[in-house]
Scaffold this motif. Sequence first.
Motif, PDB file in Angstrom:
ATOM      1  N   MET A  55       1.180  -1.411   0.522  1.00  0.00           N
ATOM      2  CA  MET A  55       0.232  -0.206   0.088  1.00  0.00           C
ATOM      3  C   MET A  55       1.003   0.917  -0.131  1.00  0.00           C
ATOM      4  SD  MET A  55      -3.449  -0.617  -0.062  1.00  0.00           S
ATOM      5  CE  MET A  55      -4.657  -1.656   0.767  1.00  0.00           C
ATOM      6  N   VAL A  56       1.944   1.349   0.305  1.00  0.00           N
ATOM      7  CA  VAL A  56       1.887   2.644   0.944  1.00  0.00           C
ATOM      8  C   VAL A  56       3.202   2.518  -0.379  1.00  0.00           C
ATOM      9  CG1 VAL A  56       4.921   2.998   1.953  1.00  0.00           C
ATOM     10  CG2 VAL A  56       3.321   2.188   3.528  1.00  0.00           C
ATOM     11  N   THR A  57       3.798   1.244  -0.974  1.00  0.00           N
ATOM     12  CA  THR A  57       4.909   1.535  -2.749  1.00  0.00           C
ATOM     13  C   THR A  57       3.862   1.839  -3.405  1.00  0.00           C
ATOM     14  OG1 THR A  57       6.565  -0.312  -1.814  1.00  0.00           O
ATOM     15  CG2 THR A  57       6.042   0.325  -3.846  1.00  0.00           C
ATOM     16  N   VAL A  58       3.046   1.633  -3.632  1.00  0.00           N
ATOM     17  CA  VAL A  58       1.746   2.075  -4.578  1.00  0.00           C
ATOM     18  C   VAL A  58       1.331   3.023  -4.305  1.00  0.00           C
ATOM     19  CG1 VAL A  58      -0.524   1.151  -5.555  1.00  0.00           C
ATOM     20  CG2 VAL A  58       0.966   0.036  -4.965  1.00  0.00           C
ATOM     21  N   PHE A  59       0.521   4.128  -3.203  1.00  0.00           N
ATOM     22  CA  PHE A  59       0.244   5.075  -2.965  1.00  0.00           C
ATOM     23  C   PHE A  59       1.121   6.048  -2.736  1.00  0.00           C
ATOM     24  CE2 PHE A  59      -3.631   2.381  -2.000  1.00  0.00           C
ATOM     25  CZ  PHE A  59      -4.623   2.595  -2.511  1.00  0.00           C
ATOM     26  N   GLY A  60       2.130   5.343  -2.486  1.00  0.00           N
ATOM     27  CA  GLY A  60       3.121   6.452  -2.723  1.00  0.00           C
ATOM     28  C   GLY A  60       4.058   6.955  -3.326  1.00  0.00           C
ATOM     29  N   SER A  61       4.259   6.250  -4.276  1.00  0.00           N
ATOM     30  CA  SER A  61       4.311   6.726  -5.754  1.00  0.00           C
ATOM     31  C   SER A  61       4.193   7.085  -6.294  1.00  0.00           C
ATOM     32  CB  SER A  61       4.917   5.092  -6.975  1.00  0.00           C
ATOM     33  OG  SER A  61       5.724   4.157  -6.165  1.00  0.00           O
ATOM     34  N   MET A  62       2.364   6.871  -6.330  1.00  0.00           N
ATOM     35  CA  MET A  62       1.809   7.640  -7.989  1.00  0.00           C
ATOM     36  C   MET A  62       1.694   8.880  -6.519  1.00  0.00           C
ATOM     37  SD  MET A  62      -2.031   5.025  -8.403  1.00  0.00           S
ATOM     38  CE  MET A  62      -2.417   4.515  -6.278  1.00  0.00           C
ATOM     39  N   THR A  63       1.495   9.662  -5.228  1.00  0.00           N
ATOM     40  CA  THR A  63       2.240  10.804  -4.954  1.00  0.00           C
ATOM     41  C   THR A  63       3.340  11.278  -5.739  1.00  0.00           C
ATOM     42  OG1 THR A  63       0.879   9.982  -2.565  1.00  0.00           O
ATOM     43  CG2 THR A  63       2.344  12.034  -2.757  1.00  0.00           C
ATOM     44  N   LEU A  64       4.206  10.750  -5.904  1.00  0.00           N
ATOM     45  CA  LEU A  64       5.328  11.725  -6.049  1.00  0.00           C
ATOM     46  C   LEU A  64       5.407  11.837  -7.254  1.00  0.00           C
ATOM     47  CD1 LEU A  64       7.867   9.368  -3.959  1.00  0.00           C
ATOM     48  CD2 LEU A  64       7.341  11.847  -3.606  1.00  0.00           C
ATOM     49  N   PHE A  65       4.826  10.547  -8.115  1.00  0.00           N
ATOM     50  CA  PHE A  65       4.891  10.680  -9.632  1.00  0.00           C
ATOM     51  C   PHE A  65       3.797  11.906 -10.380  1.00  0.00           C
ATOM     52  CE2 PHE A  65       3.068   9.321 -13.977  1.00  0.00           C
ATOM     53  CZ  PHE A  65       4.590   9.280 -14.404  1.00  0.00           C
ATOM     54  N   PHE A  66       2.692  11.550  -9.404  1.00  0.00           N
ATOM     55  CA  PHE A  66       1.999  13.327  -9.965  1.00  0.00           C
ATOM     56  C   PHE A  66       1.925  14.285  -9.103  1.00  0.00           C
ATOM     57  CE2 PHE A  66      -0.693   8.619 -11.242  1.00  0.00           C
ATOM     58  CZ  PHE A  66      -0.175   9.367 -12.783  1.00  0.00           C
ATOM     59  N   HIS A  67       2.604  14.003  -7.965  1.00  0.00           N
ATOM     60  CA  HIS A  67       2.240  15.056  -7.618  1.00  0.00           C
ATOM     61  C   HIS A  67       1.605  15.812  -6.752  1.00  0.00           C
ATOM     62  CE1 HIS A  67       6.100  17.513  -5.930  1.00  0.00           C
ATOM     63  NE2 HIS A  67       5.423  19.130  -5.822  1.00  0.00           N
ATOM     64  N   ASN A  68       0.889  15.176  -5.973  1.00  0.00           N
ATOM     65  CA  ASN A  68      -0.249  14.648  -5.838  1.00  0.00           C
ATOM     66  C   ASN A  68      -0.319  14.080  -4.394  1.00  0.00           C
ATOM     67  OD1 ASN A  68      -2.947  15.581  -4.979  1.00  0.00           O
ATOM     68  ND2 ASN A  68      -3.573  14.704  -7.250  1.00  0.00           N
ATOM     69  N   ASP A  69      -0.489  14.933  -3.104  1.00  0.00           N
ATOM     70  CA  ASP A  69      -1.048  14.189  -1.767  1.00  0.00           C
ATOM     71  C   ASP A  69      -1.908  13.539  -2.000  1.00  0.00           C
ATOM     72  OD1 ASP A  69      -2.601  16.137  -0.991  1.00  0.00           O
ATOM     73  OD2 ASP A  69      -1.147  17.794  -0.294  1.00  0.00           O
ATOM     74  N   ALA A  70      -3.137  13.768  -2.753  1.00  0.00           N
ATOM     75  CA  ALA A  70      -4.398  13.079  -2.477  1.00  0.00           C
ATOM     76  C   ALA A  70      -4.144  11.044  -2.220  1.00  0.00           C
ATOM     77  CB  ALA A  70      -4.986  13.570  -3.106  1.00  0.00           C
ATOM     78  N   PHE A  71      -2.876  11.195  -2.326  1.00  0.00           N
ATOM     79  CA  PHE A  71      -2.808   9.773  -2.491  1.00  0.00           C
ATOM     80  C   PHE A  71      -2.193   9.315  -1.290  1.00  0.00           C
ATOM     81  CE2 PHE A  71      -2.701  10.501  -7.865  1.00  0.00           C
ATOM     82  CZ  PHE A  71      -3.419  10.484  -8.569  1.00  0.00           C
ATOM     83  N   ILE A  72      -1.305   9.313  -0.747  1.00  0.00           N
ATOM     84  CA  ILE A  72      -1.352   9.052   0.407  1.00  0.00           C
ATOM     85  C   ILE A  72      -1.701   9.348   1.335  1.00  0.00           C
ATOM     86  CG2 ILE A  72      -0.141  11.471   1.398  1.00  0.00           C
ATOM     87  CD1 ILE A  72       1.694   7.692   1.417  1.00  0.00           C
ATOM     88  N   LYS A  73      -2.801  10.575   1.248  1.00  0.00           N
ATOM     89  CA  LYS A  73      -4.227  10.253   2.288  1.00  0.00           C
ATOM     90  C   LYS A  73      -5.710   9.235   2.169  1.00  0.00           C
ATOM     91  CE  LYS A  73      -4.226  15.617   2.162  1.00  0.00           C
ATOM     92  NZ  LYS A  73      -4.717  16.599   1.670  1.00  0.00           N
ATOM     93  N   TRP A  74      -5.100   8.566   0.716  1.00  0.00           N
ATOM     94  CA  TRP A  74      -6.419   7.640   0.320  1.00  0.00           C
ATOM     95  C   TRP A  74      -5.648   6.320   1.132  1.00  0.00           C
ATOM     96  CZ3 TRP A  74     -10.837   7.524   0.366  1.00  0.00           C
ATOM     97  CH2 TRP A  74     -11.598   8.853  -0.718  1.00  0.00           C
ATOM     98  N   LYS A  75      -4.278   6.126   1.173  1.00  0.00           N
ATOM     99  CA  LYS A  75      -3.743   4.994   1.555  1.00  0.00           C
ATOM    100  C   LYS A  75      -4.187   4.607   2.531  1.00  0.00           C
ATOM    101  CE  LYS A  75      -0.316   5.123   4.278  1.00  0.00           C
ATOM    102  NZ  LYS A  75      -0.191   4.793   5.179  1.00  0.00           N
ATOM    103  N   VAL A  76      -4.029   5.592   3.740  1.00  0.00           N
ATOM    104  CA  VAL A  76      -4.536   4.925   4.955  1.00  0.00           C
ATOM    105  C   VAL A  76      -6.494   4.549   4.823  1.00  0.00           C
ATOM    106  CG1 VAL A  76      -4.839   6.405   8.038  1.00  0.00           C
ATOM    107  CG2 VAL A  76      -3.044   7.173   5.879  1.00  0.00           C
ATOM    108  N   THR A  77      -6.954   5.408   3.935  1.00  0.00           N
ATOM    109  CA  THR A  77      -8.488   4.601   4.335  1.00  0.00           C
ATOM    110  C   THR A  77      -8.307   3.257   3.408  1.00  0.00           C
ATOM    111  OG1 THR A  77      -9.850   7.013   4.234  1.00  0.00           O
ATOM    112  CG2 THR A  77     -10.747   4.883   3.101  1.00  0.00           C
ATOM    113  N   ALA A  78      -7.236   3.307   2.677  1.00  0.00           N
ATOM    114  CA  ALA A  78      -7.293   1.361   1.956  1.00  0.00           C
ATOM    115  C   ALA A  78      -6.749   0.589   3.214  1.00  0.00           C
ATOM    116  CB  ALA A  78      -6.498   1.817   0.467  1.00  0.00           C
ATOM    117  N   ILE A  79      -6.075   1.093   3.736  1.00  0.00           N
ATOM    118  CA  ILE A  79      -5.259   0.318   4.805  1.00  0.00           C
ATOM    119  C   ILE A  79      -6.374  -0.121   5.661  1.00  0.00           C
ATOM    120  CG2 ILE A  79      -3.531  -0.518   6.413  1.00  0.00           C
ATOM    121  CD1 ILE A  79      -1.283   0.984   5.006  1.00  0.00           C
ATOM    122  N   TYR A  80      -7.173   0.872   6.055  1.00  0.00           N
ATOM    123  CA  TYR A  80      -8.138   0.802   7.125  1.00  0.00           C
ATOM    124  C   TYR A  80      -9.177  -0.239   6.397  1.00  0.00           C
ATOM    125  CZ  TYR A  80      -5.912   3.176  11.268  1.00  0.00           C
ATOM    126  OH  TYR A  80      -4.901   3.768  12.222  1.00  0.00           O
TER     127      TYR A  80
END
Length: 191
Positions: free
Chosen positions: A57-82
Amino acid sequence: MKQLFDFLPLLAFFIAYKMYDIYTATGVLIAATVVQIIAAKWIWNKIEKIHWITLVMVTVFGSMTLFFHNDAFIKWKVTAIYGAMAGALLIGQWVFNKPLIKAMLGGELELPHHVFVKLGYAWALFFMFCAGLNVYVAFNLPLETWVNFKVFGLTVMTLVFAVMQGFYIWRYLPKDALEQPTEKQIEQSKD
């Protein structure tokens, strides 16, 4: 010590965010999670399933955050894990008629089956609540507030909920497991 070990990538994320920005913190989180996996293998010679799930989850959502330069992806990671944890608990109980909580704690705790079922539902509801609350905080409050909530708010909420579950479980523990032997009983057992 294991709980502190599990908290280290989150702590690294928080420190990197405070020192730099969300994108640096996201990169640090990915790296720290990889290091956590390697360290778990080295220290305990075992990697927990939750660590693998978190790494993915961290790798997928974190990579999308970095690639798209959009913090929404890392925010969604928490919800996805829960959400994934809640889903796994509910599927285990509804589809397989086996509480995953029992599988996780069954070797360490002797409890009636219905207690494991109730614990599974309680944790699933808690995870769904945290997932929803994360969405609210992440997308309605400032980034700084979300980072503090992610690192400290969810951690404290989980700790408090776990303690509450401990009080619930305590009522169902076998009485002989709760009693400490007296000195007289220890002496008699030596004879």
